[in-house]
Design a protein around this motif. Structure first.
Motif, mmCIF file in Angstrom:
data_model
loop_
_atom_site.group_PDB
_atom_site.id
_atom_site.type_symbol
_atom_site.label_atom_id
_atom_site.label_comp_id
_atom_site.label_asym_id
_atom_site.label_seq_id
_atom_site.Cartn_x
_atom_site.Cartn_y
_atom_site.Cartn_z
ATOM 1 N N GLN A 67 8.153 -6.402 -6.056
ATOM 2 C CA GLN A 67 7.735 -7.654 -5.444
ATOM 3 C C GLN A 67 6.958 -7.360 -4.160
ATOM 4 O OE1 GLN A 67 8.128 -10.553 -7.155
ATOM 5 N NE2 GLN A 67 8.849 -9.129 -8.729
ATOM 6 N N ARG A 68 6.666 -8.375 -3.392
ATOM 7 C CA ARG A 68 5.672 -8.263 -2.321
ATOM 8 C C ARG A 68 5.916 -7.101 -1.356
ATOM 9 N NH1 ARG A 68 5.128 -14.679 -0.727
ATOM 10 N NH2 ARG A 68 4.619 -15.423 -2.826
ATOM 11 N N GLU A 69 7.123 -7.050 -0.736
ATOM 12 C CA GLU A 69 7.358 -6.045 0.295
ATOM 13 C C GLU A 69 7.395 -4.642 -0.300
ATOM 14 O OE1 GLU A 69 8.044 -4.398 4.086
ATOM 15 O OE2 GLU A 69 7.140 -6.250 3.331
ATOM 16 N N GLU A 70 8.086 -4.495 -1.429
ATOM 17 C CA GLU A 70 8.137 -3.180 -2.070
ATOM 18 C C GLU A 70 6.742 -2.748 -2.519
ATOM 19 O OE1 GLU A 70 12.583 -2.864 -4.004
ATOM 20 O OE2 GLU A 70 11.028 -3.862 -5.179
ATOM 21 N N ARG A 71 6.000 -3.681 -3.109
ATOM 22 C CA ARG A 71 4.656 -3.348 -3.571
ATOM 23 C C ARG A 71 3.753 -2.973 -2.392
ATOM 24 N NH1 ARG A 71 3.786 -7.742 -6.222
ATOM 25 N NH2 ARG A 71 2.418 -8.760 -4.714
ATOM 26 N N ARG A 72 3.883 -3.710 -1.279
ATOM 27 C CA ARG A 72 3.080 -3.410 -0.097
ATOM 28 C C ARG A 72 3.384 -2.003 0.415
ATOM 29 N NH1 ARG A 72 3.570 -3.053 5.114
ATOM 30 N NH2 ARG A 72 5.803 -3.546 5.034
ATOM 31 N N LEU A 73 4.671 -1.631 0.464
ATOM 32 C CA LEU A 73 5.043 -0.297 0.914
ATOM 33 C C LEU A 73 4.449 0.789 0.012
ATOM 34 C CD1 LEU A 73 8.799 -0.784 1.898
ATOM 35 C CD2 LEU A 73 6.908 -0.228 3.440
ATOM 36 N N LEU A 74 4.533 0.569 -1.312
ATOM 37 C CA LEU A 74 4.010 1.581 -2.236
ATOM 38 C C LEU A 74 2.497 1.694 -2.110
ATOM 39 C CD1 LEU A 74 4.927 3.509 -4.561
ATOM 40 C CD2 LEU A 74 4.089 1.755 -6.135
ATOM 41 N N TYR A 75 1.811 0.557 -2.004
ATOM 42 C CA TYR A 75 0.353 0.586 -1.901
ATOM 43 C C TYR A 75 -0.106 1.206 -0.585
ATOM 44 C CZ TYR A 75 -0.082 -2.389 -6.081
ATOM 45 O OH TYR A 75 -0.043 -2.892 -7.354
ATOM 46 N N ASN A 76 0.605 0.924 0.498
ATOM 47 C CA ASN A 76 0.258 1.549 1.778
ATOM 48 C C ASN A 76 0.439 3.061 1.715
ATOM 49 O OD1 ASN A 76 -0.388 -0.896 2.906
ATOM 50 N ND2 ASN A 76 1.500 -1.114 4.087
ATOM 51 N N ALA A 77 1.532 3.482 1.061
ATOM 52 C CA ALA A 77 1.762 4.921 0.905
ATOM 53 C C ALA A 77 0.683 5.544 0.030
ATOM 54 C CB ALA A 77 3.147 5.164 0.304
ATOM 55 N N PHE A 78 0.242 4.815 -0.986
ATOM 56 C CA PHE A 78 -0.842 5.291 -1.853
ATOM 57 C C PHE A 78 -2.124 5.485 -1.036
ATOM 58 C CE2 PHE A 78 -4.666 4.099 -4.195
ATOM 59 C CZ PHE A 78 -4.654 5.022 -5.230
ATOM 60 N N THR A 79 -2.437 4.517 -0.178
ATOM 61 C CA THR A 79 -3.641 4.612 0.655
ATOM 62 C C THR A 79 -3.556 5.801 1.611
ATOM 63 O OG1 THR A 79 -4.034 2.226 0.531
ATOM 64 C CG2 THR A 79 -5.058 3.412 2.367
ATOM 65 N N SER A 80 -2.365 5.999 2.200
ATOM 66 C CA SER A 80 -2.182 7.146 3.102
ATOM 67 C C SER A 80 -2.363 8.463 2.361
ATOM 68 C CB SER A 80 -0.794 7.098 3.744
ATOM 69 O OG SER A 80 -0.644 5.939 4.552
ATOM 70 N N LEU A 81 -1.947 8.490 1.100
ATOM 71 C CA LEU A 81 -2.014 9.718 0.310
ATOM 72 C C LEU A 81 -3.425 10.012 -0.179
ATOM 73 C CD1 LEU A 81 -0.442 12.024 -1.167
ATOM 74 C CD2 LEU A 81 -0.203 10.427 -3.098
ATOM 75 N N THR A 82 -4.140 8.975 -0.629
ATOM 76 C CA THR A 82 -5.417 9.185 -1.318
ATOM 77 C C THR A 82 -6.641 8.717 -0.537
ATOM 78 O OG1 THR A 82 -5.386 7.030 -2.423
ATOM 79 C CG2 THR A 82 -4.202 8.849 -3.505
ATOM 80 N N GLY A 83 -6.425 7.864 0.469
ATOM 81 C CA GLY A 83 -7.566 7.287 1.165
ATOM 82 C C GLY A 83 -8.211 6.142 0.423
ATOM 83 N N GLN A 84 -7.625 5.737 -0.715
ATOM 84 C CA GLN A 84 -8.156 4.629 -1.516
ATOM 85 C C GLN A 84 -7.329 3.368 -1.255
ATOM 86 O OE1 GLN A 84 -9.345 5.830 -5.698
ATOM 87 N NE2 GLN A 84 -8.000 7.538 -5.203
ATOM 88 N N TYR A 85 -7.991 2.228 -1.333
ATOM 89 C CA TYR A 85 -7.319 0.963 -1.075
ATOM 90 C C TYR A 85 -7.134 0.181 -2.377
ATOM 91 C CZ TYR A 85 -8.063 1.727 3.895
ATOM 92 O OH TYR A 85 -8.038 2.238 5.170
ATOM 93 N N ILE A 86 -6.045 -0.580 -2.433
ATOM 94 C CA ILE A 86 -5.773 -1.465 -3.563
ATOM 95 C C ILE A 86 -5.781 -2.890 -3.042
ATOM 96 C CG2 ILE A 86 -4.087 -2.166 -5.309
ATOM 97 C CD1 ILE A 86 -3.079 0.701 -5.352
ATOM 98 N N ASP A 87 -6.601 -3.720 -3.649
ATOM 99 C CA ASP A 87 -6.697 -5.117 -3.226
ATOM 100 C C ASP A 87 -5.470 -5.870 -3.710
ATOM 101 O OD1 ASP A 87 -7.381 -7.631 -2.458
ATOM 102 O OD2 ASP A 87 -9.046 -7.880 -3.877
ATOM 103 N N ASP A 88 -4.598 -6.209 -2.782
ATOM 104 C CA ASP A 88 -3.375 -6.941 -3.121
ATOM 105 C C ASP A 88 -3.214 -8.132 -2.188
ATOM 106 O OD1 ASP A 88 -1.003 -7.205 -4.687
ATOM 107 O OD2 ASP A 88 0.169 -6.454 -3.007
ATOM 108 N N GLU A 89 -4.328 -8.743 -1.843
ATOM 109 C CA GLU A 89 -4.307 -9.766 -0.796
ATOM 110 C C GLU A 89 -4.116 -11.182 -1.319
ATOM 111 O OE1 GLU A 89 -4.267 -9.140 2.441
ATOM 112 O OE2 GLU A 89 -4.196 -7.041 1.847
ATOM 113 N N GLN A 90 -4.380 -11.424 -2.618
ATOM 114 C CA GLN A 90 -4.316 -12.796 -3.110
ATOM 115 C C GLN A 90 -2.881 -13.307 -3.067
ATOM 116 O OE1 GLN A 90 -6.055 -13.364 -6.941
ATOM 117 N NE2 GLN A 90 -6.452 -15.509 -6.564
#
Length: 268
Positions: A67-90
């Motif tokens: 859900q939102r908070e868990e997904r946000r944490l995973l996506y932020n960690a993904f960005t820190s790891l790869t430098g790529q962003y995932i659009d999860d703003e809607q």
């Protein structure tokens, strides 16, 4: 979530492992749910893969039901790891969920149709399907009904010509479609309930999935007023989503086509 300890060196790997273990999923089960290899999941959790794609991260988030908070944490960690962003703003709150979308599809098709959730509980019916399967009494109640529960109801077997073959086909398809979620408590509860039905227990013990089911199959329904109808199933799913599906029943022979036209179930 506030007290979660995360290593700065491998945030994505540690979060992935923690979220998977919290849901009591094995690496193999997560691999099946995401259509990745078990070795790939192992390498992600061990920090041996530094370049997973955004699609991989999104598939993992969906398979784990983040859900939102868990997904946000995973996506932020993904960005820190790869430098790529995932659009999860809607905003999720502004979107129709897939159950609501499936219900819209059901009620906007003239063919008899119903929707199923991923455990095959009946989510919605249209009037044509209720009439075709003579489900007025069952649908009138508020109790959540399961497709296999209805098929294995001894009182309803007269509605299906060749019931045994149909039952075996549906059990095999159900086992295949739920193969990645057998660890879930709701699945275990459902399976225990279904096995209380003697014929389900008999058929399930001797029926095993034989690979991906065909997207369509033919069955015959014995209607008290319309006689025997030959139907072909048509399943509609959302791309990449297995939470809900819509099953439509289209005419399988000329006689059934004429009946559909008479009752305006066949689009002009």
């Amino acid at each position: 979530m506030k007290n979660m300890a995360i290593s700065n060196l491998s945030d994505f790997a540690e979060l992935l492992t923690q979220f998977r273990q919290r849901r009591r999923m094995s690496q193999g089960q997560l691999a099946q749910a995401t259509r990745l290899s078990r070795t790939y999941i192992y390498h992600l959790e061990a920090g041996m893969r530094s370049n997973p794609s955004p699609h991989v991260a999104q598939s993992i988030a969906h398979a784990l039901g983040l859900q939102r908070e868990e997904r946000r944490l995973l996506y932020n960690a993904f960005t820190s790891l790869t430098g790529q962003y995932i659009d999860d703003e809607q905003p999720v709150s502004e979107l129709l969920d897939f159950g609501e979308l499936a219900e819209l599809l059901v009620h906007n098709t003239s063919y008899p149709a119903h929707s199923l959730d991923r455990l095959w509980f009946l989510h919605s019916w249209n009037e044509a399907a209720i009439a075709l399967f003579e489900m007025q009494e069952e649908i009138a109640g508020s109790e959540k009904r399961h497709l296999l529960e209805l098929v294995f109801d001894a009182r309803r077997r007269k509605h299906f010509h060749g019931w045994e073959s149909l039952a075996r086909r549906l059990v095999s398809d159900f086992q295949y479609n739920t193969r990645t979620i057998t660890h879930l408590p709701e699945y275990k509860k459902l399976w225990k309930h279904l096995r209380e039905l003697p014929d389900f227990r008999r058929i399930a013990s001797a029926t095993y999935p034989e690979g991906r089911p065909d997207p369509s199959f033919t069955l015959q329904v014995q209607h008290s007023e319309l006689g025997r109808l030959t139907l072909r199933t048509a399943t509609t799913v959302f791309t990449g989503i297995n939470s809900y599906s819509m099953v439509s029943y289209v005419p399988g022979d000329q006689q059934t086509l004429e009946i559909y036209r008479k009752y305006k179930w066949q689009p002009e």
